[in-house]
Design a protein around this motif. Structure first.
Motif, short mmCIF file in Angstrom:
data_model
loop_
_atom_site.label_atom_id
_atom_site.label_comp_id
_atom_site.label_asym_id
_atom_site.label_seq_id
_atom_site.Cartn_x
_atom_site.Cartn_y
_atom_site.Cartn_z
N TRP A 139 34.21 0.97 85.84
CA TRP A 139 32.77 0.80 86.07
C TRP A 139 32.54 -0.02 87.35
O TRP A 139 31.86 0.43 88.28
CB TRP A 139 32.13 0.15 84.84
CG TRP A 139 30.68 -0.23 84.98
CD1 TRP A 139 29.79 0.17 85.96
CD2 TRP A 139 29.93 -1.10 84.10
NE1 TRP A 139 28.55 -0.40 85.73
CE2 TRP A 139 28.61 -1.17 84.61
CE3 TRP A 139 30.24 -1.80 82.94
CZ2 TRP A 139 27.62 -1.93 83.98
CZ3 TRP A 139 29.26 -2.56 82.31
CH2 TRP A 139 27.96 -2.62 82.83
N LEU A 173 32.99 3.00 89.92
CA LEU A 173 31.60 3.41 89.61
C LEU A 173 31.50 4.91 89.32
O LEU A 173 32.28 5.42 88.51
CB LEU A 173 30.69 2.97 90.77
CG LEU A 173 30.29 1.48 90.72
CD1 LEU A 173 29.91 0.93 92.08
CD2 LEU A 173 29.13 1.29 89.75
N ILE A 174 30.60 5.58 89.96
CA ILE A 174 30.29 6.96 89.62
C ILE A 174 31.51 7.88 89.71
O ILE A 174 31.61 8.88 89.00
CB ILE A 174 29.14 7.46 90.54
CG1 ILE A 174 28.47 8.67 89.94
CG2 ILE A 174 29.59 7.69 91.96
CD1 ILE A 174 27.67 8.34 88.71
N ARG A 175 32.48 7.51 90.57
CA ARG A 175 33.67 8.35 90.73
C ARG A 175 34.51 8.42 89.46
O ARG A 175 35.34 9.30 89.30
CB ARG A 175 34.53 7.80 91.88
CG ARG A 175 33.94 8.13 93.25
CD ARG A 175 34.44 7.16 94.29
NE ARG A 175 33.81 5.86 94.10
CZ ARG A 175 33.64 4.95 95.06
NH1 ARG A 175 34.08 5.20 96.27
NH2 ARG A 175 33.04 3.80 94.81
N TRP A 186 33.76 9.24 86.59
CA TRP A 186 33.54 10.43 85.75
C TRP A 186 34.68 11.42 85.95
O TRP A 186 35.11 12.09 85.01
CB TRP A 186 32.18 11.07 86.07
CG TRP A 186 31.06 10.28 85.48
CD1 TRP A 186 30.15 9.53 86.15
CD2 TRP A 186 30.76 10.11 84.09
NE1 TRP A 186 29.29 8.91 85.27
CE2 TRP A 186 29.64 9.25 83.99
CE3 TRP A 186 31.33 10.60 82.90
CZ2 TRP A 186 29.08 8.86 82.77
CZ3 TRP A 186 30.77 10.24 81.68
CH2 TRP A 186 29.67 9.38 81.63
#
Lengths: 413, 413
Positions: free
Chosen positions: B56, B60-62, B64
């Motif tokens: 997180w 972060l978004i990567r 996923w």
């Protein structure tokens, strides 16, 4: 011409500047994807570790009471309510946005049994439309949906006496354009319909007044601008006046009047907890708690003001650059009707966004042609906006040059 | 007479003994509530901290993609399948048990559109019955449920050609009694009905053979004997043969064939992911991952054997004590039909359980009169069983004395 120096001056007088220090941000990056997954509050690791090591590891089953796990949904809901204009007792944090949409749709349909139409729009985040499909399929063929088209249509034309509920996002997830919540709520009510607001792209960055405008239901996630962590539980708002009268079909034991009496029949509890279903994911829920602690340190109105300035600055910087000749802005320029993101249409946007990410400026791309940049006022600086536009210029210039070269080669061969 | 020394010898030769070292247990306590909330695997704090701080906080978004967040539901589902006899591609870890029951009920009803009855039993964990109520309410008045009574009735008498689905727990949450899954599945199929198994009180402690017995659907939680943490996501099993033909109404974007194409219409993906709805709570999901790591270190059949020995020992120790004169055992004495808990009926059980907890022996009480003790073979020793019975003897003796004194006082006044 706006200079980097101008941006530094804006940072120096930013009333939200100290909030950035409450976050851990990836080094050397400008993160413009907080509209998809918000950054990590600095307090989160220790608080979540406490939930794991002490509450789970040591206190175990006693934590349902001792750590107040069982009441987290409404305690956190009340705190979240302060950000979206909801008095206490109207919000529970639970489940996912999709599931909460399902509950709200059913509650609205049950309250308007003679009406068979749900109004939404094609620009909705798709799960909203998919959940309408799922909810209506279970209601038989009499029910249908009406979707507002993309360009310039007026929602007013779709709302009539056949409509049970209007489900809309107040911020368009692609363009960042805002709906007028108060006007649409009134339109719905004038036609006798309920309104369900999806606040996924606005909670935590746009102050709202759910109670004052008379919203019936609202849902939203907590992992975007609220920064509660990946997949953290969503929320549902149900206006007090609807709570006793409505039901929802996900009637699990957490919504029961006496959940530990183990009765065989379902008796919904009074109040907002009847919109709960099953056991909630406590570790992820703890992320919501630390996220809301951050929001106790400033006024949500200041976040909105900064958000408007950040996004406006981004648009101004693009406009003063040559790149404005190839980018089509699809976000409103008018501050009052723009959320906290700026999007541009560009056919070959995907490699541009990819090149920016490689340089440490993280935005995202939404098919077919939308480059989307989110501006979280909690942790972004004005200089970040300046540097992001520089990175966009750089990536775009190279991409445009590539396209030109490719076209020339095509022409030669 | 079984002595503490006998128990020590059993521990010395226990093939599961090393598994206990994989858990952090509250000091000085004997935790007999793993059937409600499992203990903390030692690896969990670091793994969850990594999810918070690296996945997180930094990626972060990567994450996923990079941390494979998006595929956790089916990856963890496949791993869980090994414990309950399910081949790959039939389980997703997601949402809560209650919500997964709703999906399974709807899928079963959609597959049997001409049948209007759901069979369950009054002894079900109540949320199962509440979810049946919620699901049937949405289907109109033609639908109804039939509930098996508590004592000695035969489920066979309830299952006929009107029945769409049979929803049962294979372990009774109060008594620990087992249903014969194979027999009941066959009964349901012979009548043309679907069967939905609730495995909340068996997954991780009883090896099952869902595929071999031809189960249609199953659901269960991961926070009891699987030790995945408070409110960790539940699971749903859908036999491969039903996946393409069935639908479920919680049709969110995670179940879409192209979730990132943002289409306006719902197209269910092929395979088990169509039983997903919205975004999953990743931090709580990470708890499922470390929980399943523990189960990679032993054979689930050994867990079952030890569980039968622990629970049998508890009953034998009670039987050789004077307390057996006031306690009414409500769990089967026969190993083959007993889950991993032992329950006794005793009218004043609540203060007894409370007194035991004060002495560090944690069981629980279920209204109106059930003292319930769960035996998690992963982290309990035979000496713990001996000491627990000693604590029960002590608390019960005092309570019986209190009652006697009270009765005497009543008689005098």
């Amino acid at each position: 011409m706006i200079t980097r120096n101008d941006c530094e001056k804006m940072d120096a007088t930013d009333p939200m500047a100290a909030v950035r220090d409450l976050f851990t941000l990836p080094e050397g990056e400008i993160y413009l994807d907080g509209n998809s997954l918000g950054a990590l509050p600095k307090a989160a690791p220790a608080r979540i570790a406490k939930a794991v090591e002490q509450e789970w590891g040591v206190d175990l089953i006693r934590s349902w009471g001792k750590a107040e796990w069982f009441t987290m949904p409404e305690r956190l809901g009340d705190r979240l309510g302060r950000l979206i204009g909801a008095a206490e007792g109207q919000i529970v944090v639970c489940d996912s946005t999709s599931i909460n949409i399902y509950k709200a749709l059913h509650a609205a349909m049950a309250a308007r049994p003679d009406r068979k139409v749900i109004v939404s729009e094609t620009a909705s985040f798709p799960t909203d439309l998919y959940m309408i499909e799922g909810a209506l399929a279970g209601q038989g063929k009499a029910y249908s949906s009406r979707l507002l088209g993309r360009d310039g249509d007026d929602i007013a034309e779709l709302i009539d006496g056949d409509v049970a509920a209007v489900l809309l996002s107040n911020v368009d997830y692609k363009t960042g354009a805002l709906h007028d919540m108060e006007r649409i709520t009134k339109l719905a009510h004038d036609a006798g319909a309920m309104v369900i607001w999806d606040l996924c792209h606005s909670a935590g960055v746009i102050p709202m007044e759910l109670d004052r405008i008379g919203a019936d239901f609202a849902v939203g996630c907590t992992y975007k601008y609220l920064n509660a962590g990946p997949g953290a539980p969503a929320f549902i708002y149900v206006a007090t006046r609807h709570q006793e009268g409505t039901t929802q079909p996900l009637s699990g034991w957490w919504g029961h009047a006496a959940p530990f009496a183990f009765e065989t029949g379902y008796r919904p509890t009074s109040g907002i907890r009847r919109f709960l279903c099953g056991t909630q994911p406590i570790l992820s829920m703890t992320g919501v708690e630390t996220a809301l602690d951050v929001f106790d340190t400033f006024d949500i109105k200041d976040a909105r003001t900064k958000s408007q300035k950040l996004t406006g600055l981004f648009m101004d910087l693009v406009a003063q650059s040559e790149i404005c000749n190839v980018l089509r802005p699809i976000s409103p320029r008018e501050d009052a009707i723009r959320g906290s993101q700026v999007s541009y249409a560009f056919k070959n946007g995907y490699p541009v966004v990819k090149a920016m990410i490689e340089k440490g400026v993280v935005g995202d791309f939404r098919a077919p042609d939308v480059m989307r940049f989110g501006f979280a006022p909690c942790y972004l600086r004005y200089v970040d906006v300046f540097d992001a536009v520089a990175a966009l210029e750089d990536a775009l210039t190279r991409e445009v040059w590539n396209i030109a070269k490719y076209c020339e080669m095509e022409a030669v061969t």
